[in-house]
Design a protein around this motif. Structure first.
Motif, PDB file in Angstrom:
ATOM      1  N   TRP A 242     -40.793 -95.196  85.532  1.00 51.47           N
ATOM      2  CA  TRP A 242     -40.142 -95.748  84.347  1.00 51.47           C
ATOM      3  C   TRP A 242     -38.735 -95.169  84.181  1.00 51.47           C
ATOM      4  O   TRP A 242     -37.785 -95.901  83.851  1.00 51.47           O
ATOM      5  N   ASN A 246     -34.948 -97.073  84.033  1.00 47.33           N
ATOM      6  CA  ASN A 246     -34.294 -97.034  82.721  1.00 47.33           C
ATOM      7  C   ASN A 246     -33.276 -95.894  82.634  1.00 47.33           C
ATOM      8  O   ASN A 246     -33.195 -95.196  81.618  1.00 47.33           O
ATOM      9  N   ALA A 248     -30.154 -95.868  82.214  1.00 46.02           N
ATOM     10  CA  ALA A 248     -29.121 -96.019  81.189  1.00 46.02           C
ATOM     11  C   ALA A 248     -29.673 -95.827  79.776  1.00 46.02           C
ATOM     12  O   ALA A 248     -28.913 -95.839  78.800  1.00 46.02           O
ATOM     13  N   SER A 249     -30.968 -95.625  79.653  1.00 46.35           N
ATOM     14  CA  SER A 249     -31.592 -95.470  78.333  1.00 46.35           C
ATOM     15  C   SER A 249     -31.525 -94.019  77.862  1.00 46.35           C
ATOM     16  O   SER A 249     -31.070 -93.124  78.578  1.00 46.35           O
ATOM     17  N   ASP A 250     -32.018 -93.798  76.659  1.00 48.34           N
ATOM     18  CA  ASP A 250     -32.139 -92.454  76.109  1.00 48.34           C
ATOM     19  C   ASP A 250     -33.288 -91.742  76.820  1.00 48.34           C
ATOM     20  O   ASP A 250     -34.458 -92.103  76.658  1.00 48.34           O
ATOM     21  N   LEU A 251     -32.952 -90.733  77.637  1.00 46.38           N
ATOM     22  CA  LEU A 251     -33.974 -90.004  78.405  1.00 46.38           C
ATOM     23  C   LEU A 251     -34.048 -88.542  77.972  1.00 46.38           C
ATOM     24  O   LEU A 251     -34.314 -87.654  78.785  1.00 46.38           O
ATOM     25  N   ARG A 255     -37.976 -88.483  73.976  1.00 44.37           N
ATOM     26  CA  ARG A 255     -38.333 -89.837  74.412  1.00 44.37           C
ATOM     27  C   ARG A 255     -39.296 -89.783  75.597  1.00 44.37           C
ATOM     28  O   ARG A 255     -40.258 -90.550  75.670  1.00 44.37           O
ATOM     29  N   ARG A 259     -43.201 -91.069  75.876  1.00 48.52           N
ATOM     30  CA  ARG A 259     -43.648 -91.961  76.944  1.00 48.52           C
ATOM     31  C   ARG A 259     -44.856 -91.383  77.674  1.00 48.52           C
ATOM     32  O   ARG A 259     -45.749 -92.115  78.110  1.00 48.52           O
ATOM     33  N   ARG A 287     -30.157 -89.705  88.153  1.00 44.42           N
ATOM     34  CA  ARG A 287     -28.942 -90.466  87.849  1.00 44.42           C
ATOM     35  C   ARG A 287     -27.888 -90.291  88.942  1.00 44.42           C
ATOM     36  O   ARG A 287     -27.220 -91.251  89.333  1.00 44.42           O
ATOM     37  N   GLY A 310     -26.486 -94.310  83.650  1.00 47.20           N
ATOM     38  CA  GLY A 310     -26.683 -93.407  82.524  1.00 47.20           C
ATOM     39  C   GLY A 310     -25.660 -92.310  82.396  1.00 47.20           C
ATOM     40  O   GLY A 310     -25.859 -91.364  81.622  1.00 47.20           O
TER      41      GLY A 310
END
Length: 358
Positions: A242, A246, A248-251, A255, A259, A287, A310
Motif C-alpha cells: 500500500w 501511495n 504521494a500520500s500522508d505516510l 497514518r 492502516r 520514495r 512524495g
C-alpha cells in the motif's frame, strides 16, 4: 611503440618504492571477485599506464601456507605462503571477504600476520567481510568502517568498538580503507589508484574495466528492498504494498499505524524491532527508490517526479538526492541514460567499442 605513462602531476607523492607492492590475502571459501576484482583493476592500471617505466603495481596473492586456495565458487587460486613475504617491503595489504556458512572464520595465521605487519604498511584495506579479519587483528577499534550490508550487525556485535557506516560503498579513515560487498572492491581499488597516481590513471583504468569510476549512492540502494522482504514475514507485506502505491500520500507514523490496525507507539516499536529501521526511514527509502526508477525509465520532468514520489517539490527532491546519493537528480538521470546507451545490445552485437566514459 609503448604508450607514454599516464601520470597525473596532481597526485600525492608515492612511497620510495619504484613500484607499489600490493599483497592480497587469500583464504579458503573467500569470494573470488573480492580477490580478482582488485587484482584486475591494479593489473589494468599497470598495463595501460606504465609506459616504458616499471609497472605501477606488483601484486602478490598470499595465504597462510601457500599453494592452491579454494574460493567459495569452487575455483582455486595459486598463492605464496606468508613466510615468502618475510623482509619484503609492502605498501598495501588487502583482505578479501567470503566464508562458508553464516559465520566468518578468520584464520589465526592471517590474524597474527596482519597484526604484525599492519604498522609497517602505508595502507590497510578490506573488501566485504574482509573487515572481520582486520577487526580480529585489532585494526578497526575506534575506526570508521563499512562492510557488506548483510554482515553489519554481526560485525557490530563481535566488535562493539568499531564505528560502522552501513551505507557507504567504501570508506577511508586515514591509512585504513574498507569497502562494502563484493563488487565494491573494484570501487575501492580505483580510489587507491587515484590516490597513488591521480585521476587520469584511475579514469583510464575505469574506462578499460567499463565501470563508473565513482558509483552514485550507497549500498542501501541494493539492500533496503531485499532486507525488508526477507525480514517482514507476513505482518507488514500488505502495508508495504500500500505504501508503494501511495507514496504521494500522508505516510506519517499515525497514518501507517491506522492502516496496520495498531496504536502509533506500538506500531513504531514493532516496526523498528522487526525491520531494524523506523517507518520514516522506510518511507524515505521507498520514495527515493521510486524517484530513481522514474529518472532511469522515463523523461518526466523533475517537478512531476517530486510530486509523484512524495518529495513535494523539485527543490526538496534535489536536497534528498544530494544528501543520500551525493549528486543531483539530473546528474543521476544523465549517468544512467549514458550507461544504457553504452551497453546497448546493438552495440555489443556490432562489436563497437563503448563510448568514452564520463
Amino acid at each position: 611503440m609503448a604508450p607514454s605513462p599516464i601520470i597525473d602531476s596532481t597526485a600525492p607523492p608515492m612511497p620510495a618504492l619504484a613500484t607499489c607492492r600490493i599483497v592480497i590475502l587469500a583464504h579458503e571459501h573467500m569470494n573470488l571477485l573480492d580477490l580478482t576484482g582488485p587484482v584486475q583493476a591494479l593489473a589494468t592500471a599497470s598495463r595501460r599506464c606504465s609506459g616504458n617505466g616499471p609497472p605501477l603495481y606488483e601484486i602478490t596473492v598470499a595465504s597462510a601456507d601457500g599453494g592452491l586456495v579454494t574460493s567459495s565458487s569452487g575455483l582455486q587460486v595459486m598463492t605464496v605462503p606468508l613466510s615468502a613475504l618475510d623482509g619484503m617491503a609492502i605498501d598495501t595489504i588487502i583482505a578479501p571477504g567470503g566464508c562458508q556458512g553464516q559465520e566468518y572464520f578468520s584464520p589465526p595465521a592471517l590474524i597474527a600476520w596482519v597484526r604484525q605487519r599492519a604498522p609497517t604498511v602505508r595502507r590497510l584495506c578490506s573488501v566485504c567481510t574482509g573487515a572481520f579479519l582486520l577487526a580480529a587483528a585489532g585494526q578497526l577499534d575506534g575506526r570508521r568502517v563499512t562492510t557488506h550490508w548483510e554482515w553489519v550487525e554481526r560485525l557490530a556485535a563481535l566488535h562493539p568498538a568499531v564505528h560502522i557506516d552501513a551505507d557507504r560503498i567504501y570508506i577511508q579513515d586515514g591509512a585504513l580503507w574498507t569497502s562494502a560487498g563484493v563488487t565494491a572492491g573494484i570501487d575501492l581499488t580505483l580510489a587507491l589508484i587515484e590516490e597513488d597516481y591521480g585521476h587520469k590513471v584511475a579514469m583510464e583504468t575505469a574506462r578499460q574495466l567499463v565501470v563508473f569510476m565513482k558509483r552514485s549512492g550507497g549500498q542501501s540502494q541494493f539492500s533496503t528492498p531485499l532486507a525488508a522482504q526477507e525480514q517482514e514475514g507476513d505482518i507488514f507485506v500488505e502495508l508495504h504494498a500500500w505504501m508503494a502505491d501511495n507514496l504521494a500520500s500522508d505516510l506519517r507514523v499515525e497514518r501507517l499505524a491506522e492502516r496496520a490496525g495498531m496504536a502509533p507507539r506500538t506500531f513504531a516499536r514493532s516496526y523498528a524491532a522487526k525491520l531494524g529501521r523506523t517507518p520514516a526511514m522506510m518511507v524515505a527509502s521507498m520514495r527515493l527508490e521510486a524517484a530513481c526508477r522514474l529518472l532511469e525509465e522515463t523523461d518526466q520532468p523533475l517537478k512531476r517526479i517530486a510530486a509523484t514520489t512524495g518529495h513535494g517539490d523539485e527543490q526538496n527532491l534535489r536536497r534528498v538526492f544530494q544528501r543520500r546519493l551525493e549528486l543531483s537528480p539530473s546528474q543521476y538521470r544523465q549517468r544512467h541514460a549514458a550507461l544504457a546507451t553504452r551497453v546497448s545490445p546493438g552495440d555489443a552485437a556490432g562489436g563497437r567499442s563503448p563510448a568514452t566514459r564520463e
